[in-house]
Design a protein around this motif. Structure first.
Motif, PDB file in Angstrom:
ATOM      1  N   LEU A  83      -1.697   4.997   1.149  1.00 33.59           N
ATOM      2  CA  LEU A  83      -0.634   4.929   0.476  1.00 33.59           C
ATOM      3  C   LEU A  83       0.734   4.273  -0.181  1.00 33.59           C
ATOM      4  O   LEU A  83       1.524   4.626  -1.045  1.00 33.59           O
ATOM      5  CB  LEU A  83       0.231   5.550   2.203  1.00 33.59           C
ATOM      6  N   ALA A  84       0.524   2.622   0.575  1.00 33.81           N
ATOM      7  CA  ALA A  84       0.933   1.980  -0.509  1.00 33.81           C
ATOM      8  C   ALA A  84       0.206   1.381  -1.392  1.00 33.81           C
ATOM      9  O   ALA A  84       1.229   0.937  -2.152  1.00 33.81           O
ATOM     10  CB  ALA A  84       0.702   0.451   0.564  1.00 33.81           C
ATOM     11  N   VAL A  85       0.033   2.023  -1.764  1.00 30.86           N
ATOM     12  CA  VAL A  85      -0.839   1.786  -3.532  1.00 30.86           C
ATOM     13  C   VAL A  85      -0.807   2.839  -4.090  1.00 30.86           C
ATOM     14  O   VAL A  85       0.398   2.620  -5.225  1.00 30.86           O
ATOM     15  CB  VAL A  85      -2.399   1.328  -3.776  1.00 30.86           C
ATOM     16  N   ASN A  86      -0.257   3.977  -3.853  1.00 28.72           N
ATOM     17  CA  ASN A  86      -0.256   5.357  -4.869  1.00 28.72           C
ATOM     18  C   ASN A  86       1.106   5.600  -4.456  1.00 28.72           C
ATOM     19  O   ASN A  86       1.200   6.598  -5.306  1.00 28.72           O
ATOM     20  CB  ASN A  86      -1.890   6.443  -3.935  1.00 28.72           C
ATOM     21  N   CYS A  87       1.857   5.686  -3.395  1.00 26.79           N
ATOM     22  CA  CYS A  87       3.390   6.471  -3.523  1.00 26.79           C
ATOM     23  C   CYS A  87       4.432   5.126  -3.359  1.00 26.79           C
ATOM     24  O   CYS A  87       4.327   3.502  -3.272  1.00 26.79           O
ATOM     25  CB  CYS A  87       2.977   7.044  -1.944  1.00 26.79           C
ATOM     26  N   ASP A  88       5.747   5.687  -3.195  1.00 21.93           N
ATOM     27  CA  ASP A  88       6.362   4.796  -3.075  1.00 21.93           C
ATOM     28  C   ASP A  88       7.209   4.953  -2.118  1.00 21.93           C
ATOM     29  O   ASP A  88       6.722   5.959  -1.290  1.00 21.93           O
ATOM     30  CB  ASP A  88       6.861   5.189  -4.239  1.00 21.93           C
ATOM     31  N   PHE A  89       8.218   4.166  -1.689  1.00 24.50           N
ATOM     32  CA  PHE A  89       9.217   4.711  -0.072  1.00 24.50           C
ATOM     33  C   PHE A  89       9.440   6.483   0.143  1.00 24.50           C
ATOM     34  O   PHE A  89       9.547   6.651   0.859  1.00 24.50           O
ATOM     35  CB  PHE A  89      10.062   3.858   0.224  1.00 24.50           C
ATOM     36  N   LEU A  90       9.819   6.446  -0.924  1.00 23.69           N
ATOM     37  CA  LEU A  90      10.835   8.320   0.044  1.00 23.69           C
ATOM     38  C   LEU A  90       9.908   9.051  -0.599  1.00 23.69           C
ATOM     39  O   LEU A  90       9.968   9.887  -0.168  1.00 23.69           O
ATOM     40  CB  LEU A  90      12.025   8.105  -1.769  1.00 23.69           C
TER      41      LEU A  90
END
Ligand code: SDX
Length: 439
Positions: A83-90
């Protein structure tokens, strides 16, 4: 997903001949089974005793799973490293709230909704003016988030799923604005209004650091680092502040009041306040000689009478490396390099201290590893976040986890008001003596 009865039963027997009693076991998807002891008091007239809830599951949940031995953290089944690499916070917020990652259309709609709720009622600025300028930002946040319930009478029916959704969006959207306002107020600068043409984290950085005297240009490396810090702090199972939010919510309190209670709990140095304490610890060691003084400091930590702890180390659940600490260390490295600060003395000191601790028998036998708070202060300091605001950043990020857990609890048909019992060790019943007879 649901709780599955196990075909194994638990039998509790007593050495004084009291009849044994049986309890059902339930299996989760992954992780430890649980023993359903709800009938214990009714069957035996006895309570369980578990101060600090070392062996107690207070609820069932589908949101976040932690394997403390493996050092694994999953948000709705997705590993934090991915998640930390492939996504953003929202995207992560959407996932925690709804259980699935958004597709492009769902993400656009969610981002648009959050973006258009980032302003706070204009009256809030007068609320801030009641504080001293040097008030701790967490005191301001506890108060201002609680005060949000004074403005939103239209979304406080917690039994209405739409009201719960509106409250969740408002809290996720307005925390950055309130955290930035707390900062601006503490430095005597004017509040900066949110901008709808910026991403969530870019908007936060601008509200924090823009001044009316010049245009503010966002730094993509800093924005990405901030966004990743938010992801890493978003949720963490039934930690102290999340349990506080759940317990507050179990009485039917409104979501703004519950989140304010969570912020208050997070403030403690044993919990979210550890990032502020960890940086202060590193700065003190640095002032007193830096790397050369690590041995002396570690000796102090190992001396129980010193009361000194290695802040940012240890965890109730992780008995291996906190996966968030690894990602935070990488982010710190990226930010320091981007700023040309690869020789930052505190980062070097933190890595040297970590190395010494991880080779020391005291820490090894107690399975004490760096947690999320060990490096987060260094990278936040490099980004320009003042130390006193570190826990406010943690609260900003954790708001989505708290409100997702609160929503899960309110929607759970099994939920009841939380009301633990006790082992009473005080006085038996006794009569009040007249004043002249009292010693
Ligand atoms: C967070 O729960 C969560 O998920 C929290 C969190 C989240 O995302 O919500 O992960 C965020 O709060 C991270 C933790 C941040 N806190 C700190 O870094 C503060 C320092 N850490 C400690 O206070 C402690 O490790 C706790 C509070 C985090 C955990 O405490 P526990 O599980 O109650 O363990 P303990 O205090 O019983 O410690 C076991 C032993 C003790 O020694 P003995 O009595 O066995 O001889 O380890 C020692 C403790 O003295 N110990 C430490 C230590 N942490 C534990 N010794 C020195 N330095 C430390 N940091």
């Amino acid at each position: 997903m649901s709780v599955k009865p196990s075909d194994v039963k638990a039998t509790l027997s007593f050495s004084d001949g009291t009849p044994a009693v049986e309890f059902p076991l339930y299996k989760g998807t992954i992780g430890p089974d649980v023993i359903d002891i709800r009938s214990l008091y009714g069957k035996t007239g006895k309570f369980t005793y578990d101060p600090g809830f070392m062996s107690t599951a207070a609820c069932n949940s589908s949101i976040t799973y932690i394997d403390g031995d493996k050092g694994e953290l999953l948000y709705r089944g997705y590993p934090i490293e991915q998640l930390a690499v492939n996504c953003d916070f929202l995207e992560t917020c959407y996932l925690l709230l709804n259980g699935e990652l958004p597709n492009a259309a769902e993400k656009d709609k969610f981002v648009d909704t959050v973006t258009h709720h980032t302003m706070v009622n204009e009256q809030m600025q007068y609320f801030f003016r009641g504080f001293r300028r040097d008030a701790h930002p967490m005191a301001v946040l506890v108060a201002s988030v609680g005060a949000l319930s004074a403005f939103y009478h239209d979304s406080l029916d917690i039994n209405d799923p739409h009201h719960r959704e509106v409250s969740a969006i408002r809290l996720i959207a307005k925390l950055p604005t309130l955290v930035a306002m707390a900062y601006k107020y503490s430095v005597g600068q004017p509040f900066v209004y949110p901008r709808n043409d910026l991403s969530y984290s870019a908007n936060f950085m601008r509200m924090m650091f823009a001044v009316p005297a010049e245009d503010y240009k966002t730094n993509d490396v800093m924005v990405r680092a901030m966004d990743r810090i938010f992801i890493l702090h978003a949720d963490h199972e039934q930690n102290a502040s999340t349990s506080t939010v759940r317990l507050s919510g179990s009485s039917g309190a409104n979501p703004f009041a519950c989140i304010a209670a969570g912020i208050a709990c997070l403030w403690g140095p044993a919990h979210g306040g550890a990032n502020e304490a960890a940086l202060s610890m590193l700065e003190e060691i640095n002032r007193n000689g830096g790397v050369a003084k690590i041995g002396e400091f570690v000796k102090q930590v190992k001396d129980k009478n010193s009361g000194v702890k290695l802040m940012g180390f240890g965890h109730r659940v992780y008995k291996n490396y906190d996966p968030r600490a690894k990602l935070m260390r990488e982010t710190t490295h990226e930010v320091l390099n981007a700023l040309g600060l690869h020789d930052d003395p505190l980062f070097k000191l933190a890595m040297a201290l970590e190395k010494v601790a991880l080779e020391d028998e005291y820490f090894v036998t107690r399975k004490l590893y760096p947690n999320v708070d060990f490096y987060s202060g260094i990278v936040q300091r490099a980004i320009g976040i003042p130390t006193a605001l570190f826990t406010g950043i943690f609260a900003l990020a954790r708001t989505v986890g708290w409100i997702a857990q609160w929503n899960e609890m309110i929607s759970d048909p099994e939920q009841k008001i939380g009301r633990p019992r006790q082992l009473f060790i005080g006085s038996q019943s006794r009569s009040v003596p007249p004043m002249n007879a009292r010693k």
